[in-house]
Scaffold this motif. Structure first.
Motif, PDB file in Angstrom:
ATOM      1  N   GLU A  75       0.830  -1.202   0.000  1.00 12.39           N
ATOM      2  CA  GLU A  75       0.000   0.000   0.000  1.00 12.39           C
ATOM      3  C   GLU A  75       0.868   1.257   0.000  1.00 12.39           C
ATOM      4  N   GLY A  76       1.882   1.274   0.875  1.00 11.36           N
ATOM      5  CA  GLY A  76       2.872   2.343   0.888  1.00 11.36           C
ATOM      6  C   GLY A  76       2.380   3.710   1.318  1.00 11.36           C
ATOM      7  N   ARG A  77       1.284   3.765   2.055  1.00 10.79           N
ATOM      8  CA  ARG A  77       0.736   5.070   2.448  1.00 10.79           C
ATOM      9  C   ARG A  77       0.852   5.370   3.937  1.00 10.79           C
ATOM     10  N   ARG A  78       0.954   4.312   4.749  1.00 13.23           N
ATOM     11  CA  ARG A  78       0.954   4.492   6.196  1.00 13.23           C
ATOM     12  C   ARG A  78       2.033   3.636   6.838  1.00 13.23           C
ATOM     13  N   ALA A  79       2.323   3.934   8.091  1.00 13.51           N
ATOM     14  CA  ALA A  79       3.302   3.157   8.854  1.00 13.51           C
ATOM     15  C   ALA A  79       2.718   2.837  10.222  1.00 13.51           C
ATOM     16  N   LEU A  80       3.340   1.886  10.889  1.00 14.55           N
ATOM     17  CA  LEU A  80       2.977   1.551  12.265  1.00 14.55           C
ATOM     18  C   LEU A  80       4.223   1.680  13.132  1.00 14.55           C
ATOM     19  N   LEU A  81       4.102   2.416  14.225  1.00 13.83           N
ATOM     20  CA  LEU A  81       5.193   2.559  15.184  1.00 13.83           C
ATOM     21  C   LEU A  81       4.806   1.872  16.482  1.00 13.83           C
ATOM     22  N   VAL A  82       5.623   0.913  16.905  1.00 16.71           N
ATOM     23  CA  VAL A  82       5.413   0.185  18.155  1.00 16.71           C
ATOM     24  C   VAL A  82       6.514   0.588  19.127  1.00 16.71           C
ATOM     25  N   ILE A  83       6.138   1.128  20.267  1.00 15.18           N
ATOM     26  CA  ILE A  83       7.106   1.577  21.264  1.00 15.18           C
ATOM     27  C   ILE A  83       7.085   0.618  22.450  1.00 15.18           C
ATOM     28  N   LEU A  84       8.264   0.125  22.814  1.00 15.50           N
ATOM     29  CA  LEU A  84       8.427  -0.776  23.954  1.00 15.50           C
ATOM     30  C   LEU A  84       9.270  -0.088  25.021  1.00 15.50           C
ATOM     31  N   GLN A  85       8.724   0.073  26.185  1.00 11.45           N
ATOM     32  CA  GLN A  85       9.439   0.637  27.333  1.00 11.45           C
ATOM     33  C   GLN A  85       9.309  -0.328  28.492  1.00 11.45           C
ATOM     34  N   GLY A  86      10.240  -0.266  29.412  1.00  7.66           N
ATOM     35  CA  GLY A  86      10.165  -1.098  30.600  1.00  7.66           C
ATOM     36  C   GLY A  86      11.479  -1.061  31.352  1.00  7.66           C
ATOM     37  N   MET A  87      11.418  -1.496  32.589  1.00  8.30           N
ATOM     38  CA  MET A  87      12.629  -1.611  33.396  1.00  8.30           C
ATOM     39  C   MET A  87      13.606  -2.574  32.717  1.00  8.30           C
ATOM     40  N   ASP A  88      14.864  -2.526  33.106  1.00  9.54           N
ATOM     41  CA  ASP A  88      15.859  -3.460  32.589  1.00  9.54           C
ATOM     42  C   ASP A  88      15.379  -4.892  32.802  1.00  9.54           C
ATOM     43  N   THR A  89      15.555  -5.734  31.797  1.00  9.05           N
ATOM     44  CA  THR A  89      15.182  -7.157  31.748  1.00  9.05           C
ATOM     45  C   THR A  89      13.678  -7.382  31.579  1.00  9.05           C
ATOM     46  N   SER A  90      12.908  -6.342  31.320  1.00 12.08           N
ATOM     47  CA  SER A  90      11.456  -6.523  31.189  1.00 12.08           C
ATOM     48  C   SER A  90      11.083  -7.258  29.912  1.00 12.08           C
ATOM     49  N   GLY A  91      12.013  -7.376  28.960  1.00  9.71           N
ATOM     50  CA  GLY A  91      11.765  -8.211  27.798  1.00  9.71           C
ATOM     51  C   GLY A  91      11.512  -7.490  26.494  1.00  9.71           C
ATOM     52  N   LYS A  92      12.101  -6.333  26.319  1.00  6.99           N
ATOM     53  CA  LYS A  92      11.893  -5.586  25.078  1.00  6.99           C
ATOM     54  C   LYS A  92      12.445  -6.359  23.874  1.00  6.99           C
ATOM     55  N   ASP A  93      13.643  -6.917  24.031  1.00  6.68           N
ATOM     56  CA  ASP A  93      14.223  -7.715  22.944  1.00  6.68           C
ATOM     57  C   ASP A  93      13.416  -8.983  22.702  1.00  6.68           C
ATOM     58  N   GLY A  94      13.053  -9.681  23.763  1.00  9.28           N
ATOM     59  CA  GLY A  94      12.307 -10.922  23.638  1.00  9.28           C
ATOM     60  C   GLY A  94      10.938 -10.704  23.010  1.00  9.28           C
ATOM     61  N   THR A  95      10.285  -9.616  23.366  1.00 11.81           N
ATOM     62  CA  THR A  95       8.989  -9.297  22.769  1.00 11.81           C
ATOM     63  C   THR A  95       9.134  -9.048  21.279  1.00 11.81           C
ATOM     64  N   THR A  96      10.175  -8.315  20.914  1.00  9.65           N
ATOM     65  CA  THR A  96      10.414  -8.028  19.495  1.00  9.65           C
ATOM     66  C   THR A  96      10.604  -9.315  18.711  1.00  9.65           C
ATOM     67  N   ARG A  97      11.398 -10.243  19.255  1.00 12.40           N
ATOM     68  CA  ARG A  97      11.628 -11.519  18.555  1.00 12.40           C
ATOM     69  C   ARG A  97      10.338 -12.329  18.429  1.00 12.40           C
ATOM     70  N   ALA A  98       9.571 -12.402  19.509  1.00 12.75           N
ATOM     71  CA  ALA A  98       8.369 -13.235  19.505  1.00 12.75           C
ATOM     72  C   ALA A  98       7.276 -12.678  18.601  1.00 12.75           C
ATOM     73  N   VAL A  99       7.097 -11.375  18.611  1.00 12.18           N
ATOM     74  CA  VAL A  99       5.988 -10.761  17.884  1.00 12.18           C
ATOM     75  C   VAL A  99       6.333 -10.500  16.417  1.00 12.18           C
ATOM     76  N   PHE A 100       7.587 -10.142  16.146  1.00  8.07           N
ATOM     77  CA  PHE A 100       7.959  -9.738  14.787  1.00  8.07           C
ATOM     78  C   PHE A 100       8.967 -10.680  14.128  1.00  8.07           C
TER      79      PHE A 100
END
Length: 276
Positions: free
Chosen positions: A63-88
């Motif tokens: 489509e090339g008209r829109r984007a999606l921005l997903v922001i992950l915040q959390g304390m250290d070790t909360s799983g930002k990297d792990g969430t990225t791997r599992a979901v994307f």
């Protein structure tokens, strides 16, 4: 089995931070799993959602008209990297960008605090994932007093204005991965105990743990001030990795389905073309 729409509605009702609503993080259970059912079902659902996200991203790219921005915040070790791997992890790499915001460089510090963030925003047709984000400047910036109170106060308004500006072409969804102090201790210790994970341990994390309560207050203020209709915050229980991943995957998939990207119509008849 519930549809993704039903699952997302339940999760949003439970974890969405309403605009201007006060947040008490200590009253929210980081180990809660009732919202996603048993472990095996949740893991299977995450895999199904990840595959659906891949298909939806393909349509978004075309489509090339829109984007999606997903922001992950959390304390250290909360799983930002792990969430990225599992979901994307199933999503084609050409349509996804991941930006990890570290300590600002000298060049970045010579500009306004949003300069490096704007540069990293996803281009149209893609999904952008921020592992930490502009919110570091009202979290560690506030706790460590890296800027004056007046400057920090103004930043909440600037962030909201920035997100409103990019929302004309970029959908925004934000997740605070809520981990308990005890669970963080276990995850930090595992990095020390496992030689293959030693590289992930940062001695400064120990010092940051001493400021746990200060960070909780900073997160509560951030959530209250910066959850808006166009850029909502969700507080996701993160002590159980599988439950965390399932919740985020469902909301991301539902967001893309609501965006409903479409393959463009071509201006020729494919059936009329012969390739010799």
């Amino acid at each position: 089995m519930k549809s993704v729409t039903q699952r997302a509605r339940d999760l949003r009702r439970r974890f969405h931070v309403k605009p201007h609503a006060a947040v008490d993080l200590e009253a929210l259970d980081p180990a809660e799993t009732s919202h996603v059912g048993d472990k095996e079902t949740a893991k299977a659902q995450t895999e199904e959602d990840a595959l659906a996200i891949d298909a939806l991203q393909d349509r978004l790219f075309a489509e090339g008209r829109r984007a999606l921005l997903v922001i992950l915040q959390g304390m250290d070790t909360s799983g930002k990297d792990g969430t990225t791997r599992a979901v994307f992890g199933r999503t084609g790499p050409l349509g996804v960008s991941v930006t990890s915001f570290k300590k600002p460089s000298e060049v970045e510090l010579s500009h306004d605090f949003l300069w490096r963030v704007h540069k990293a925003c996803p281009q149209r047709g893609t999904i952008g994932i921020f592992n930490r984000s502009q919110y570091e400047d009202v979290l560690i910036g506030r706790v460590r007093k890296l800027a004056s109170r007046e400057v920090i106060e103004h930043r909440y308004e600037q962030i909201n204005a920035f997100e409103d500006m990019i929302s004309s072409s970029t959908h925004i969804v934000k997740f605070m991965l809520h981990i308990s102090k005890d669970e963080q201790k276990e995850r930090l210790q595992s990095r020390l105990d496992n030689p293959d994970k030693n590289w992930k341990f940062d001695p400064s994390d120990v010092a940051e743990r001493k400021l746990w309560d200060d960070y909780l207050r900073a997160y509560e203020t951030m959530l209250q001030r910066c959850s808006t209709a166009i850029a909502p915050w969700y507080v996701i229980p993160a002590d159980k990795k599988w439950a965390r991943n399932a919740a985020v995957a469902t909301i991301v998939r539902a967001t893309l389905e609501e965006m409903d990207p479409q393959y463009p119509k071509v201006d020729f008849d494919p059936a009329a073309i012969t390739i010799d």
